[in-house]
Design a protein around this motif. Structure first.
Motif, PDB file in Angstrom:
ATOM      1  N   GLY A  80      49.626  44.861  31.956  1.00 39.49           N
ATOM      2  CA  GLY A  80      48.285  45.453  32.060  1.00 39.49           C
ATOM      3  C   GLY A  80      47.175  44.465  31.740  1.00 39.49           C
ATOM      4  O   GLY A  80      46.001  44.699  32.055  1.00 39.49           O
ATOM      5  N   LEU A  81      47.549  43.361  31.117  1.00 35.48           N
ATOM      6  CA  LEU A  81      46.555  42.400  30.648  1.00 35.48           C
ATOM      7  C   LEU A  81      46.541  41.129  31.505  1.00 35.48           C
ATOM      8  O   LEU A  81      45.528  40.440  31.586  1.00 35.48           O
ATOM      9  N   ILE A  82      47.700  40.839  32.100  1.00 33.41           N
ATOM     10  CA  ILE A  82      47.866  39.582  32.828  1.00 33.41           C
ATOM     11  C   ILE A  82      48.055  39.861  34.312  1.00 33.41           C
ATOM     12  O   ILE A  82      48.991  40.574  34.689  1.00 33.41           O
ATOM     13  N   GLY A  83      47.214  39.317  35.157  1.00 35.88           N
ATOM     14  CA  GLY A  83      47.375  39.502  36.605  1.00 35.88           C
ATOM     15  C   GLY A  83      46.072  39.206  37.326  1.00 35.88           C
ATOM     16  O   GLY A  83      45.059  38.873  36.688  1.00 35.88           O
ATOM     17  N   ASP A  84      46.111  39.358  38.610  1.00 35.98           N
ATOM     18  CA  ASP A  84      44.918  39.063  39.414  1.00 35.98           C
ATOM     19  C   ASP A  84      43.786  40.019  39.045  1.00 35.98           C
ATOM     20  O   ASP A  84      43.933  41.240  39.161  1.00 35.98           O
ATOM     21  N   GLY A  85      42.675  39.465  38.598  1.00 43.49           N
ATOM     22  CA  GLY A  85      41.512  40.264  38.246  1.00 43.49           C
ATOM     23  C   GLY A  85      41.609  40.952  36.893  1.00 43.49           C
ATOM     24  O   GLY A  85      40.677  41.630  36.466  1.00 43.49           O
ATOM     25  N   LYS A  86      42.724  40.799  36.196  1.00 46.36           N
ATOM     26  CA  LYS A  86      42.867  41.415  34.867  1.00 46.36           C
ATOM     27  C   LYS A  86      42.241  40.529  33.782  1.00 46.36           C
ATOM     28  O   LYS A  86      41.710  39.460  34.089  1.00 46.36           O
ATOM     29  N   ALA A  87      42.312  40.985  32.544  1.00 47.39           N
ATOM     30  CA  ALA A  87      41.655  40.249  31.448  1.00 47.39           C
ATOM     31  C   ALA A  87      42.109  38.791  31.423  1.00 47.39           C
ATOM     32  O   ALA A  87      41.298  37.875  31.290  1.00 47.39           O
ATOM     33  N   ILE A  88      43.398  38.578  31.527  1.00 45.51           N
ATOM     34  CA  ILE A  88      43.908  37.214  31.680  1.00 45.51           C
ATOM     35  C   ILE A  88      44.153  37.039  33.177  1.00 45.51           C
ATOM     36  O   ILE A  88      45.216  37.368  33.708  1.00 45.51           O
ATOM     37  N   ASP A  89      43.136  36.534  33.839  1.00 42.70           N
ATOM     38  CA  ASP A  89      43.015  36.578  35.299  1.00 42.70           C
ATOM     39  C   ASP A  89      43.819  35.451  35.946  1.00 42.70           C
ATOM     40  O   ASP A  89      43.471  34.266  35.823  1.00 42.70           O
ATOM     41  N   THR A  90      44.867  35.830  36.654  1.00 38.14           N
ATOM     42  CA  THR A  90      45.747  34.818  37.257  1.00 38.14           C
ATOM     43  C   THR A  90      45.163  34.210  38.536  1.00 38.14           C
ATOM     44  O   THR A  90      45.771  33.298  39.105  1.00 38.14           O
ATOM     45  N   THR A  91      43.987  34.701  38.970  1.00 39.38           N
ATOM     46  CA  THR A  91      43.318  33.993  40.072  1.00 39.38           C
ATOM     47  C   THR A  91      42.564  32.786  39.503  1.00 39.38           C
ATOM     48  O   THR A  91      42.207  31.874  40.235  1.00 39.38           O
ATOM     49  N   ARG A  92      42.331  32.806  38.206  1.00 33.43           N
ATOM     50  CA  ARG A  92      41.605  31.691  37.570  1.00 33.43           C
ATOM     51  C   ARG A  92      42.505  30.841  36.677  1.00 33.43           C
ATOM     52  O   ARG A  92      42.321  29.633  36.556  1.00 33.43           O
ATOM     53  N   TYR A  93      43.452  31.521  36.017  1.00 36.29           N
ATOM     54  CA  TYR A  93      44.246  30.813  35.012  1.00 36.29           C
ATOM     55  C   TYR A  93      45.700  30.650  35.411  1.00 36.29           C
ATOM     56  O   TYR A  93      46.250  31.452  36.163  1.00 36.29           O
ATOM     57  N   PHE A  94      46.273  29.605  34.870  1.00 41.28           N
ATOM     58  CA  PHE A  94      47.702  29.366  34.982  1.00 41.28           C
ATOM     59  C   PHE A  94      48.310  29.811  33.650  1.00 41.28           C
ATOM     60  O   PHE A  94      48.074  29.189  32.610  1.00 41.28           O
ATOM     61  N   VAL A  95      49.051  30.890  33.711  1.00 40.30           N
ATOM     62  CA  VAL A  95      49.550  31.514  32.478  1.00 40.30           C
ATOM     63  C   VAL A  95      51.019  31.164  32.274  1.00 40.30           C
ATOM     64  O   VAL A  95      51.824  31.269  33.196  1.00 40.30           O
ATOM     65  N   ILE A  96      51.346  30.746  31.071  1.00 42.66           N
ATOM     66  CA  ILE A  96      52.743  30.432  30.733  1.00 42.66           C
ATOM     67  C   ILE A  96      53.188  31.323  29.575  1.00 42.66           C
ATOM     68  O   ILE A  96      52.451  31.481  28.589  1.00 42.66           O
ATOM     69  N   CYS A  97      54.360  31.879  29.705  1.00 45.30           N
ATOM     70  CA  CYS A  97      54.960  32.578  28.569  1.00 45.30           C
ATOM     71  C   CYS A  97      56.392  32.096  28.422  1.00 45.30           C
ATOM     72  O   CYS A  97      57.157  32.074  29.390  1.00 45.30           O
TER      73      CYS A  97
END
Lengths: 364, 364
Positions: free
Chosen positions: A70-87
């Protein structure tokens, strides 16, 4: 986006806080979004006790998305259109990173109880190796809740130049005996379970029927993740069936919830990993290795964003406030938000709409 | 004073709330002080989950006095030079009153899981029979803490003419799912323990080595009897030994406390009794059998004295306050005292000096 687990193999040693060495080791991880050319758009997400590197998206054929989808994805708070997210999956866990049931090279036998104790410091050191391997030496932000929030804070202290922003939710500066006591239920329930065999069980022993000790310990966990008020709202005093009142094992709704959640969990999670990760939580103390908590906190250069939840009965808002006070006293850059919630500790996984705008603002 | 257990035998049936009958049955009890000629100086003391009728004094050859010895005795708050004090072991317990390991007459076999579910209402009905048997039809006061406080409140509602004063400490009007969840840890830990054998263990199976399930469940209990702050004060983050930090099973002080208290307990307390008493606590609801809680409370004729403890994490002060509000609204005679304490639920057993004067005043 297609979601898949990647695994990085390291043949160089991982030096642990205990003085012991893990060598070789592996780290399982997922990424979402695209790394930009300057490698300046990285957000590192850290998971909690029962979590994994599967933070967002849904595996092919799976119904359930990652734990912070709910927090990570396209257009979400952690926006994957802008950021490269690693977990990444933490060292000691059972979802792909090296843990107690991994082969203890060069033997083909699992470590079991010979696996070294790992700490939050060790978990983040391992993540630093992975990021270096990917050519990433600086991240936009580190974010996590509960044990993930501990990691975020430890990053802030141990690697002051690593992140611009540190976002820590539902965590603490040092684990209090209250939490250690809740964990103790799991430790004793697992240890004393005959099917645990002092750690000498077979890998698939619990696939069909989970370890009772883990299920029982997990009930205690779930108590600490909720709160008296959230349980009132969620379950009330309702029975599963009408005849529950005068049957010894007649169940209340709250009891069914506990059974359902814990029986399933005990078929998925490895009991040795549970013991090791619980140990890492118990030993978490931001001031260890520094003169004092104040000394540790004063090393931080990142902007720190602390989020607590009013009904959190595991890590109380006062604990996050304590960190905020030190940052304040020291004139460091920080924000502190106490979210009004009746969901208890679980709120950081459930009530995303109450803090996702805050995270958006931080990452703007 | 010489302390000894008496046992009353009843061949008449005890009609239970479930519709089932207990027949015959026994009640173990102790008395302190002398009954006056008018039989007008009786105080009934009710015990909690793990307690017994041994509330005061010390058995010959024993070191440890009864569980409320600081409160009951010559010149103490419950003054045995003035009052005749009775404390009975509740039905379902394992210290002399009829319980699941008693013979199910006419068979010589223990009831085990065939023992009927008993409730707080049943516990006090049994006590009424004992008092009638002793020719006592009215008491000066009923007093108890936790499950004992539930009994005191139930006496007030079910037998409005029975007592002048009702003193209930650290209790509630109905057990909330929060408490049921803590009890669930014990229920599951006991049920799933192979040595429990679905209740078909031998009477002396746990004398040497207690049932692990009961010990584990009791850890969860002890968490709920303390509080985050009381644990900080009592244990801090200290290790039992210096090498605890990097040993998987290296223990914190709080862990040693849990082990010490629960291992011993599991050799003394019968696991079936634990299940039955926990069930009685779970099902406690002062309004059951009445139109509403307000209706139940409005039946009360005695003066009601409610005592809560600020750091009680099992039965929160707000729960006692809720009863106080109803009494207030209804114009009934009551007092409400919230004792400032960091001892958690245990305060009713530990911090006697914080409320013994209050009890003295009530009994003046």
């Amino acid at each position: 986006m297609k979601i898949e687990t990647k695994t990085a193999h390291f043949s160089s040693p991982l030096y642990l806080e205990s003085g012991r060495i893990l060598e070789p080791y592996e780290i399982a991880y997922e990424t979402y979004g695209e790394l930009n050319e300057e490698k300046s758009n990285v957000i590192l997400v850290c998971h909690a006790l029962s979590g994994s590197h599967h933070a967002a998206g849904t595996y092919e054929g799976d119904r359930k998305p990652g734990w912070w989808d709910g927090l990570i994805g396209d257009g979400k708070a952690i926006d994957t259109t802008r950021y490269f997210v690693i977990c990444t999956n933490v060292i000691g866990s059972c979802f792909g990173s090296t843990g107690p049931m991994s082969e203890s090279y060069p033997s083909l036998e699992p470590y079991r109880l010979k696996f070294p104790v790992v700490t939050i410091k060790d978990m983040i050191r391992a993540q630093m190796h992975l990021l270096s391997d990917l050519g990433i030496y600086h991240v936009r932000a580190v974010i996590g809740g509960s044990m993930g929030g501990m990691q975020a804070l430890q990053f802030a202290v141990d690697y002051p130049n690593f992140a611009d922003d540190i976002i820590s939710l539902a965590a603490t500066y040092a684990t209090r005996p209250w939490t250690i006591a809740f964990n103790k239920v799991a430790v004793e329930a697992i240890r004393r379970d005959p099917r645990f065999k002092h750690g000498n069980y077979a890998k698939d022993d619990f696939k069909e029927e989970g370890l009772d000790g883990l299920a029982v310990g997990r009930i205690a966990g779930h108590i600490s993740y909720l709160s008296p008020d959230s349980m009132d709202e969620k379950f009330g005093r309702n029975y599963v069936s009408n005849d529950g009142l005068f049957e010894l094992f007649g169940r209340y709704e709250v009891e069914r919830y506990m059974e359902y959640n814990t029986n399933n969990f005990s078929t998925i999670f490895d009991p040795l990993s549970y013991l090791y990760i619980v140990k890492a939580i118990n030993t978490f103390n931001l001031s260890r290795g520094y003169d004092s908590l104040y000394d540790a906190v004063s090393r931080i250069k990142a902007r720190v964003h602390l989020v607590s939840f009013s009904s959190d009965y595991l890590f109380f808002p006062s604990e996050m406030e304590h960190i905020a006070k030190m940052l304040e006293r020291n004139g460091q850059e920080y924000t502190y938000l106490e979210v009004e919630s009746s969901y208890g500790h679980d709120a950081f996984l459930v009530e995303l709409d109450k803090f996702d705008q805050h995270i958006k603002d931080v990452l703007k």
